[in-house]
Each structure stands twice: as C-alpha cells, then as structure tokens.
Design a protein around this motif. Sequence first.
Motif, PDB file in Angstrom:
ATOM      1  N   ALA A 281       0.832  -1.203   0.000  1.00 20.88           N
ATOM      2  CA  ALA A 281       0.000   0.000   0.000  1.00 20.88           C
ATOM      3  C   ALA A 281       0.866   1.252   0.000  1.00 20.88           C
ATOM      4  O   ALA A 281       1.955   1.280   0.579  1.00 20.88           O
ATOM      5  CB  ALA A 281      -0.924   0.003   1.218  1.00 20.88           C
ATOM      6  N   LEU A 282       0.349   2.305  -0.662  1.00 24.62           N
ATOM      7  CA  LEU A 282       1.070   3.568  -0.805  1.00 24.62           C
ATOM      8  C   LEU A 282       0.316   4.665  -0.056  1.00 24.62           C
ATOM      9  O   LEU A 282      -0.917   4.746  -0.111  1.00 24.62           O
ATOM     10  CB  LEU A 282       1.178   3.923  -2.285  1.00 24.62           C
ATOM     11  CG  LEU A 282       2.101   5.087  -2.684  1.00 24.62           C
ATOM     12  CD1 LEU A 282       3.538   4.765  -2.346  1.00 24.62           C
ATOM     13  CD2 LEU A 282       1.959   5.363  -4.174  1.00 24.62           C
ATOM     14  N   ARG A 283       1.072   5.527   0.661  1.00 27.44           N
ATOM     15  CA  ARG A 283       0.480   6.671   1.347  1.00 27.44           C
ATOM     16  C   ARG A 283       1.296   7.910   1.014  1.00 27.44           C
ATOM     17  O   ARG A 283       2.496   7.820   0.726  1.00 27.44           O
ATOM     18  CB  ARG A 283       0.451   6.458   2.860  1.00 27.44           C
ATOM     19  CG  ARG A 283      -0.257   5.207   3.291  1.00 27.44           C
ATOM     20  CD  ARG A 283      -0.323   5.064   4.801  1.00 27.44           C
ATOM     21  NE  ARG A 283      -1.321   5.951   5.387  1.00 27.44           N
ATOM     22  CZ  ARG A 283      -1.785   5.798   6.618  1.00 27.44           C
ATOM     23  NH1 ARG A 283      -1.334   4.815   7.385  1.00 27.44           N
ATOM     24  NH2 ARG A 283      -2.687   6.639   7.099  1.00 27.44           N
ATOM     25  N   ARG A 284       0.641   9.071   1.073  1.00 32.05           N
ATOM     26  CA  ARG A 284       1.295  10.347   0.827  1.00 32.05           C
ATOM     27  C   ARG A 284       1.270  11.180   2.103  1.00 32.05           C
ATOM     28  O   ARG A 284       0.210  11.325   2.729  1.00 32.05           O
ATOM     29  CB  ARG A 284       0.611  11.113  -0.301  1.00 32.05           C
ATOM     30  CG  ARG A 284       1.248  12.453  -0.643  1.00 32.05           C
ATOM     31  CD  ARG A 284       0.479  13.128  -1.768  1.00 32.05           C
ATOM     32  NE  ARG A 284       1.115  14.353  -2.210  1.00 32.05           N
ATOM     33  CZ  ARG A 284       0.918  15.563  -1.670  1.00 32.05           C
ATOM     34  NH1 ARG A 284       0.088  15.685  -0.631  1.00 32.05           N
ATOM     35  NH2 ARG A 284       1.538  16.621  -2.140  1.00 32.05           N
ATOM     36  N   VAL A 285       2.422  11.702   2.489  1.00 31.02           N
ATOM     37  CA  VAL A 285       2.507  12.571   3.657  1.00 31.02           C
ATOM     38  C   VAL A 285       2.757  13.982   3.157  1.00 31.02           C
ATOM     39  O   VAL A 285       3.786  14.260   2.531  1.00 31.02           O
ATOM     40  CB  VAL A 285       3.626  12.132   4.614  1.00 31.02           C
ATOM     41  CG1 VAL A 285       3.673  13.056   5.833  1.00 31.02           C
ATOM     42  CG2 VAL A 285       3.411  10.691   5.055  1.00 31.02           C
ATOM     43  N   ASP A 286       1.816  14.871   3.416  1.00 24.87           N
ATOM     44  CA  ASP A 286       1.915  16.255   2.958  1.00 24.87           C
ATOM     45  C   ASP A 286       2.784  17.051   3.934  1.00 24.87           C
ATOM     46  O   ASP A 286       2.539  17.051   5.145  1.00 24.87           O
ATOM     47  CB  ASP A 286       0.526  16.880   2.865  1.00 24.87           C
ATOM     48  CG  ASP A 286       0.568  18.240   2.194  1.00 24.87           C
ATOM     49  OD1 ASP A 286       0.297  18.318   0.991  1.00 24.87           O
ATOM     50  OD2 ASP A 286       0.898  19.215   2.908  1.00 24.87           O
ATOM     51  N   SER A 287       3.786  17.759   3.424  1.00 26.26           N
ATOM     52  CA  SER A 287       4.688  18.507   4.292  1.00 26.26           C
ATOM     53  C   SER A 287       4.038  19.741   4.884  1.00 26.26           C
ATOM     54  O   SER A 287       4.446  20.224   5.935  1.00 26.26           O
ATOM     55  CB  SER A 287       5.940  18.912   3.509  1.00 26.26           C
ATOM     56  OG  SER A 287       6.643  17.765   3.082  1.00 26.26           O
ATOM     57  N   ALA A 288       3.012  20.286   4.214  1.00 24.04           N
ATOM     58  CA  ALA A 288       2.357  21.490   4.727  1.00 24.04           C
ATOM     59  C   ALA A 288       1.464  21.162   5.916  1.00 24.04           C
ATOM     60  O   ALA A 288       1.445  21.871   6.920  1.00 24.04           O
ATOM     61  CB  ALA A 288       1.546  22.155   3.623  1.00 24.04           C
ATOM     62  N   THR A 289       0.720  20.061   5.808  1.00 30.57           N
ATOM     63  CA  THR A 289      -0.228  19.712   6.875  1.00 30.57           C
ATOM     64  C   THR A 289       0.305  18.655   7.819  1.00 30.57           C
ATOM     65  O   THR A 289      -0.266  18.449   8.891  1.00 30.57           O
ATOM     66  CB  THR A 289      -1.524  19.197   6.248  1.00 30.57           C
ATOM     67  OG1 THR A 289      -1.261  17.984   5.532  1.00 30.57           O
ATOM     68  CG2 THR A 289      -2.104  20.227   5.294  1.00 30.57           C
TER      69      THR A 289
END
Length: 862
Positions: free
Chosen positions: A90-98
């Motif tokens: 599974a792939l997840r995205r971690v947003d640097s702004a939030t």
Amino acid sequence: MKPTHARVALATAAVLAGAALVVGPGYETSQARMYSGAVWLASGGVGQATLVDGASAEVKAQVVVGEPSTALHVTQQGGAALVLNEATGALRRVDSATEQASAPVSVLPASDSLVVLPSPDAPRVADVHSGMIASVDPVTLARTGEPEHLAGRLRPNSGVVDGDGRVWAIDDTTGDVVWLNEGKRRVRAAATKNGRLVVTRGLPALVDPEHGTAQLLHPETGGVSRSLRLDLSPDDEVVVSGSAGQAGVLIAVPSRGVLIACSFDAGSCAAPVRVAAAGAEIGTPVEASDHAVVPDHSTGQATIVDLGKSRVVAQRRLFEQPGPYELIARDGIVFFNDPESSKAGVLDLWGGVRTITKYVEDPVTPELPSVPDEPRRSEQVKTGRQKPDAGLGLPGHTGESDRTPQGLTASILVKPGNRGVVGDEFELTMVLQPPVSATTRWSFDEGADTSGTSVRQTWANPGTFAVRATATLGSGKQAVAETTVIVDPPDAPPAITAIDVKRPKPVIGESVRFSANTTRDPDRWEWTVTRPGRQMPEITARTAEFGHAFTTAGHYVVTLTITKGSRTAQSSRQFTVGRGAVKAWGGENFYHELDVPAEASSGVIAVEAGQQHALALKADGRVIAWGDNEHGQLNVPPQALSGVIAISSRQHHSLALKADGSVVAWGENAWKETEVPEEAQRDVIAIAAGANHSMALRSDGSVVAWGSDHEGQVAVPEAALTGVIAITAGHHTSVAWKVDGSIVVWGSELPWSPVPLPGQIPGLRSIAVGYNVGLALRPDGSLFSWGYVKSHVYRLPDEVKSGVVAVDFAHEHAVAMKTDGTLFVWGLVGEDVFMVPSAYNRGVLSFSAGSMFTLVLLEEID
C-alpha cells in the motif's frame, strides 16, 4: 540495521541522486512547510515517516504511517513523501504542509517486489517480478489509466524515469533496454547481463560493464548520443547513480572497492578512487556539491570523495553494526538513515557528523535533541527509552580517546545478536584487538553496572538500549566501546538482523559457513543460495547454520526466510566465490618456479614464494609445492596435506601452521631450521620463515625461534616474550611488534644499518624484511623504509609513499598492493619482474615476492 528484504528494489531517481532529480523541471513545487534542505526518512521501528531538517539536524515532524516494526520505503516527491508499505504494497502520501498522511492506496496487487519511481509528472509504481508499471495521481494516489506491461521481469536496480516522464528499465531475461514512450513499449537490443540504467540531468544513461561502455541515450529513440570507454571487467557488478550537476555517472565497483566518476560533457572518466576494501558491500553513491558520498554496508562507513580532485576527503563510520543504510542528498545536504532504528543524521562534506535520534519509544514525542559530533560520556539509559547516541558508537570512540592505547580497538560482541524480545537473555563480550589483559566494567540502564569480560543481561521492557563497556589495562589506560540492543515487545514479528557469510569472498572448494542473527527464536529456517540468472538453486537448507563448498566461481545470493508462528521475515545478501587461481611471473624459470601446476589453478587460499620454489595452500587445507627440490622443498610431509591454515617460506625451507596450533617444517635443515621445538607444537597462531631460521608466535603473546643463531636471530629477547601480536623474519633478522606499536628487532643485518627503525609506530599494520632493508606499513597507508640506504628497495618510489594496503619483500625486489587493488614492484630486478602482467593485476586476493619472481592469487570471478 535494516535487513535486505526479499523485495528487489529498482534504483529510483530519489535514491540515485537525492533531491537532484526531484527539483528538476516539471516536478511539483515544494510546499511552504517543506524546509530547504529537509527530507522525509523512514522510521519502520515505530511505523513513522520522520521529517528531518538538514540545517539544524533536528526532527521537525513525526507522522504515523503504519504499524510498528513495519518495513517502509520513503520516496521524495516534491514537498511530499510517498511511503510504500513493503509488507502490504500500500502507498500513502505525507503532505509537508499539513503533516498529514493520506489513506493507504493499493495501486498494484500486493507483492514483495513493488517499488516507487518518482517522476516529473506523476509517480509510478513498478512490480519488478511482473514487469507491470502503473501511474498514479501525485496528490490523491489514485491510479491514472490501466497498468502497462514493460517486460516479463525487470532487472533489479535498473528502473528510472527520465526528465520527460518516460519509464526506462532493463528486461532481466533478454538484457535489452525497454522504455515507455507515449504509451508505447520501445525496445533497444543491448543484451547486457550486468548493465545498469540511471538518469543524469533528465537523460537516461546505460552503464554496461560487459561491453566496457557508459552510454548517454537519446530519450525518444534509445540511440547512443555519447559514449565513454570504461576500465571494467566484463563480469564486474556495479552500483551506479546519475550525476546531477553535469551529464555523467558515478560507478562504484564493489569487487575492487573503487569509485569511478565519468563525465559525458568532458568525454572521459577519472581515475578510480579507492573507497572501500575489495569485496565490500558498497551501496549506491550520492552526489552533492561536486562531492560523492559512497556507503559501505559491510562496515557502516561512508567515504566522501572530492570529484574535482579525485581524492578521498574523509571516511566516517556512521553505524557500528554492518548492514544496509540509506544515503539521501537534498539541497547539497547528505542525510544518512537506518530505516529500522531511531538512528539518522547529517554528514557534512568535510566529514563532520551530526547524529539525530528520530524517535523514542513514545511515538507522540514531537522533537528530539540532536547529538553533536564531539564525543561525550554516555548518559544513563532509562528503561523502555533510548538514550541520545553519544558520538558514533565507534570502537574506542569516547571523550577519553587520548587515554586509549594506539593500535588497540575495542568492540562489543552481542550473542545471539543485537535484537531480541522482552525476557531474552543477551550475552555481551568485550573484544579487544589485539587481545590484551584488561578488567572490563559494564554500564547498563538505570545506573546498573557489572564487571567481567563477558556478562549476561535481560530487559523487562521494550526499547532501544545503550550499552557501554570500559576496559582498563594494566597500565591504567582505557578503551571504551558502545553498542545498542533493541528489545521488541513479546508479540513482535521475527526479524533477521544480520546474515553472516564466512568468508565473504571464498574460493572454489572452500567450505563457506552461513549463519544469521535473528529475533524471536524462529520455528523454521529456510535458506536458498542462487546464482543470478539461474532458476535452480545452488543449495537449500533448513537448519539455523549450514556449510557448503562451491564448485563454480561467480556471484551468488543467499536468502534466508524465518518463521515464527504465522509470521515470517526474509533477508538476502550477495557474495562472490572466486576461482582462487595462482599465477607467476619474472625470472628465468631455471627451477620451474613459474610453472604453476594445474592443481593450483583453482581452490587456493594462500601463496608463498621461497628462493627458488613456491607454495600454495588449498581450500581443503593441503599444501602443494613446485620449483627447485635440491633441499627437499617439494617433499611436503603428510602432516601438511590436511588441516593447514597458514604457510611461510623464505629460502630453502617451508613452514605450515595447522588448525590445532602445531607447526610442520620441511626442506633444508643445515641449521636445524626444520626441527620444530616442543614449544611450537601447540598454541601457535602465526609463523615466519627466515633464510635459515624459523619463528612462531604463541597465543600467549610469546615468540619462539629455532634454527641458525649465527647472527643472533634465534635469541629471543625478553621484550618479545610477552604482548607480541605479529612477527616476520628477514634473511638473518627476526622482528616482532606489540600492541602499543613498539617494535622488537634482533639478529644482525638491519640494526647496524645507517637508517634505524623507529622504536614505535602507533597503529603499525605490517612489516616486510628483505636482505638488508625493512619496510613498515603505517596506518595511513604510507611505507617507511629502514636499513641499507644504497639498496634499490630502500629508496621508495612515489607510488608507494601513500595508498598502500599490503607489502611483501624478497631478496632484491618488493611488491606493494595499492588502494585501487593494483600491484607495484620496485627494486634491483629486471624488466620481466617489474612489469606486472595486466591480466594479473585485478581481482588480487594475495601475493608473495620470491627471488626474482612473484606469485599472485587471483579471484577470477566467472
């Protein structure tokens, strides 16, 4: 340290060149919270992605992305992190702004071979085993379009995305270059068995050792735009990355331990730079500000190379235990990271190290202090928490380093390994090299301490714990070593912390022992040893340890799968098996010393040259001899036909050391040099043959000598009866050196010489003694000569004044091995002895100088 998982990674752009490829044209603009020179790192032990600021060497954010003890792979995509769960796919995205993580998305069917390829338009997910490629939305991670089939199987470490978003790889079955251009699969016939693809300045490049070329490819046609010739063997396995500042490639050659920088713009390659020992497990180099940093996974060390000057700037050990670790370059800053532990940091290009603790056991702790490069005393370890790492954990690396004896190293051996579960008992042993008598004090958590060379310890709570051992010598000087022990919860899955191959570079016929450090006391062990490109395994085993003697030279991969209940873990390691072939050159061959017998063409582990005869030690412990037999040099006694572990010869007699600690001698006996005394019939750990005398070093640090004492070479002085760590013999000279670097010389030919040997060389690596000259190898790789100043060997050429790793000396000529693995010969000899045949000057395992001839033992990998 992170084990090598079964997942076979492609060399993604982010790994190859750090941020260089994610800040190119077309890539997503960084968000406001993505600090300049900051990077997201994997923290699999607690299931987190960790944002680290390179300028301050501080943790800026910790985001939970999975369960603890989850194998994670983090890829930079602009200002975000893409986190692949290697267990579920599974792939997840971690947003640097939030600092928020998206929900997990399955892009391709779960597989242990999924990798993420960052791209200027949209990330790709690739399955190495099936050859399928899927494109995903860079924000939502939703799949855009149907997966595309690139090849039946992709070659590991060869998949990249160019500056226009085209996916390139090598078909592992055919060796052809394949790529996707506007939805169409394209093929360029290459038939390369060990080629690697990288991207440099947005363009694909193919490094092909088999054909000796590095080629810059046209991004649409796949044709060759520019090509460079490489000084590589067709069988060299390479680790390659693309240069960011110019069109070029960085090529690491593990078998030779060198880095080669090539520039398509300049149309040439720089001379190889030694960055590790030959055969080391070199990882992918990264580039930052005209420097390259090369990881050595076999030592935990990193080497910094100034690319403009083609020289090593510094070498720093980043991790005490060997194993894979990550190097990532972003905005000119180089980060190092162990994805499965709390340890990471920043490596400055001049060699400074700032170590960072990414987390403690409590995952909500927002920030943790960094640890400066200056070493200091350890703090006490609190139960269930990790102490900030004091320095790098190097053997003997403490705030009292000025008190540690020169040449003495200290380390901690942990059995069954540095990782276990709550309630496990660990055996910790202080190891001093060379061995010396000392009193050891141990410091654990909560102020607990104890004493003894070996101690046993258990922990009642999970966590990462520091252990410190202080050895006090009789002189009052101290050596300190530190290590960490990881204690998992009782229900933690099993883990493989290390696979051990003894030796890492064996030869044909040599029994290789395989073992591993694991956690959770596995229920089942499954080993498989394979050769790349072959379907049938070389051997399989279902025991915790096993041995095997290989019959074919080449590259191999050993894979271990362990099972505890319903949970498994897997790890792999590469190693090579050499042919172990003896070659000889020089001289007139009057005594047939150059006529190497067929049985020495493979399976040899050591060579030794006498005056007119030669010896080889076979992997099965048998000694063979050829050349002159006037004094019985070729009459190898039955005792030396099995169980031998070392050989030595100087003139007309030979010595063999057996595994039981006894010495066997044969050949000329005019001075009773082959009449081994009782003291050398047991507990011997090293041997040395002189012209007409013999020496043995016993395990208690005392020297025994016998044979001719005409020049006083057998009269062992009192100083050589204790604390000796190594010996060598000249024609009529005996030499011993001790743990503190002090050197004891007796006999007659060298002490009267105009240039004396210094009484002490701290960190002395070896000594070679000839007829009237001695050569000492200092720890910095330089040679020091003493003795007769008019000797042609005494006058050191520039080539051996630095960068030497080994040296040998016969009657009139000396041979030195350089850091690049090549040999250099000098002295009063003819051209046939000086000129090292080019075929004999690569893959050298060992060598020996005889009288007007030289022996060399070659790896010769198929």
